[in-house]
Enzyme design. Sequence first.
Site, PDB file in Angstrom:
ATOM      1  N   ASN A   9     -22.608 -13.560   0.243  1.00 16.31           N
ATOM      2  CA  ASN A   9     -21.997 -13.626  -1.088  1.00 16.31           C
ATOM      3  C   ASN A   9     -22.525 -12.451  -1.894  1.00 16.31           C
ATOM      4  O   ASN A   9     -23.651 -12.483  -2.378  1.00 16.31           O
ATOM      5  CB  ASN A   9     -22.355 -14.958  -1.760  1.00 16.31           C
ATOM      6  CG  ASN A   9     -21.753 -15.084  -3.147  1.00 16.31           C
ATOM      7  OD1 ASN A   9     -20.890 -14.297  -3.544  1.00 16.31           O
ATOM      8  ND2 ASN A   9     -22.207 -16.071  -3.891  1.00 16.31           N
ATOM      9  N   LYS A  11     -21.606 -11.390  -4.701  1.00 18.07           N
ATOM     10  CA  LYS A  11     -21.587 -11.646  -6.148  1.00 18.07           C
ATOM     11  C   LYS A  11     -21.031 -10.420  -6.880  1.00 18.07           C
ATOM     12  O   LYS A  11     -20.124  -9.769  -6.387  1.00 18.07           O
ATOM     13  CB  LYS A  11     -22.970 -12.071  -6.633  1.00 18.07           C
ATOM     14  CG  LYS A  11     -23.510 -13.287  -5.868  1.00 18.07           C
ATOM     15  CD  LYS A  11     -24.775 -13.861  -6.458  1.00 18.07           C
ATOM     16  CE  LYS A  11     -25.229 -15.065  -5.640  1.00 18.07           C
ATOM     17  NZ  LYS A  11     -26.413 -15.719  -6.232  1.00 18.07           N
ATOM     18  N   HIS A  97     -19.389 -22.552  -6.494  1.00 19.18           N
ATOM     19  CA  HIS A  97     -20.738 -21.987  -6.572  1.00 19.18           C
ATOM     20  C   HIS A  97     -21.382 -22.376  -7.902  1.00 19.18           C
ATOM     21  O   HIS A  97     -20.711 -22.458  -8.935  1.00 19.18           O
ATOM     22  CB  HIS A  97     -20.687 -20.467  -6.428  1.00 19.18           C
ATOM     23  CG  HIS A  97     -22.023 -19.847  -6.184  1.00 19.18           C
ATOM     24  ND1 HIS A  97     -22.933 -19.615  -7.185  1.00 19.18           N
ATOM     25  CD2 HIS A  97     -22.615 -19.422  -5.035  1.00 19.18           C
ATOM     26  CE1 HIS A  97     -24.025 -19.076  -6.670  1.00 19.18           C
ATOM     27  NE2 HIS A  97     -23.862 -18.953  -5.372  1.00 19.18           N
ATOM     28  N   GLU A  99     -23.114 -20.831  -9.958  1.00 23.38           N
ATOM     29  CA  GLU A  99     -22.947 -19.863 -11.050  1.00 23.38           C
ATOM     30  C   GLU A  99     -21.580 -20.026 -11.707  1.00 23.38           C
ATOM     31  O   GLU A  99     -21.448 -19.859 -12.928  1.00 23.38           O
ATOM     32  CB  GLU A  99     -23.141 -18.443 -10.505  1.00 23.38           C
ATOM     33  CG  GLU A  99     -24.589 -18.183 -10.139  1.00 23.38           C
ATOM     34  CD  GLU A  99     -24.787 -17.038  -9.161  1.00 23.38           C
ATOM     35  OE1 GLU A  99     -25.945 -16.797  -8.782  1.00 23.38           O
ATOM     36  OE2 GLU A  99     -23.785 -16.393  -8.766  1.00 23.38           O
ATOM     37  N   GLU A 169     -26.627 -25.637  -1.862  1.00 23.20           N
ATOM     38  CA  GLU A 169     -27.451 -24.615  -2.511  1.00 23.20           C
ATOM     39  C   GLU A 169     -28.271 -25.260  -3.621  1.00 23.20           C
ATOM     40  O   GLU A 169     -27.749 -25.551  -4.691  1.00 23.20           O
ATOM     41  CB  GLU A 169     -26.575 -23.489  -3.071  1.00 23.20           C
ATOM     42  CG  GLU A 169     -25.263 -23.963  -3.711  1.00 23.20           C
ATOM     43  CD  GLU A 169     -24.630 -22.907  -4.584  1.00 23.20           C
ATOM     44  OE1 GLU A 169     -24.854 -21.721  -4.348  1.00 23.20           O
ATOM     45  OE2 GLU A 169     -23.917 -23.288  -5.525  1.00 23.20           O
ATOM     46  N   GLY A 175     -31.750 -17.011  -5.739  1.00 19.09           N
ATOM     47  CA  GLY A 175     -32.181 -15.774  -6.360  1.00 19.09           C
ATOM     48  C   GLY A 175     -33.560 -15.837  -6.976  1.00 19.09           C
ATOM     49  O   GLY A 175     -33.959 -14.949  -7.714  1.00 19.09           O
ATOM     50  N   SER A 215     -32.052 -18.432  -1.210  1.00 20.79           N
ATOM     51  CA  SER A 215     -33.117 -17.509  -0.805  1.00 20.79           C
ATOM     52  C   SER A 215     -33.392 -17.561   0.695  1.00 20.79           C
ATOM     53  O   SER A 215     -34.538 -17.471   1.144  1.00 20.79           O
ATOM     54  CB  SER A 215     -34.402 -17.780  -1.600  1.00 20.79           C
ATOM     55  OG  SER A 215     -34.185 -17.566  -2.983  1.00 20.79           O
TER      56      SER A 215
END
Length: 252
Positions: A9, A11, A97, A99, A169, A175, A215
Amino acid sequence: MRKKIVAGNWKCNTTVQEGVELAKAVTELVDKSGVKDVVVVLGTPFTHITSVVSAVDTNLIDVAAQNCATEAKGAFTGEVSAAMVKSTGATHVILGHSERREYYGETSEILNKKVALALANGLSPIYCCGEALAIREANEQNAYVKTQLEETIFNLSAEDFAKLSIAYEPIWAIGTGVTASTAQAQEMLAFIRSLIAAKFGKAVAEETSILYGGSCNAKNAPELFSQPDIDGGLIGGASLKAEDFLGIITAY
């Protein structure tokens, strides 16, 4: 047998030119590695998809969008429909996702529309779920993830459900450099598989690929991927460097 999937991904990173070079480098490394039994997916920005599809060997590399619109077409300035994504040559789309949920207010209602359109246009969703740190600390992660699934993809028919994969996730490990322990990751993915079995039957559950995202890197991937319910990874930062990404692809 469940598919092994390693999906990058990217991003909001790389220019088109940088993305094409990265995609070429990944393709070359995958080809040289001789890996045959891993589905490798590059999740690129919308602007890159057509160029990346043209740059890779599609026998080795699949390409995904990172999102799609809730509507099929029309006066929705700035939106990119599932049909548009499909027309680029992409085969997958990342949906749900954290985010997108957190920064853009994506709800279960919105995600149901996106999943339906993705499936209607022949795209394979990589559907994300996962909890924030406060939920984990309260030991409410199982109930939270169960609700995420029940409100969305568990509304699908078994036939349509079989066309997607799930990426767990833990938001607290995206991250941050913090990874869920192998035991934590395996426990949650086994729980998700048990929910699938209860809803759609054991056969469907055993065929569903469930990925870990959070991660994951070349160092911890071998241990993570050795677990019975972890079928691969949804990879963020480590997918932006071809050799690091290859280290994850070859970690099985």
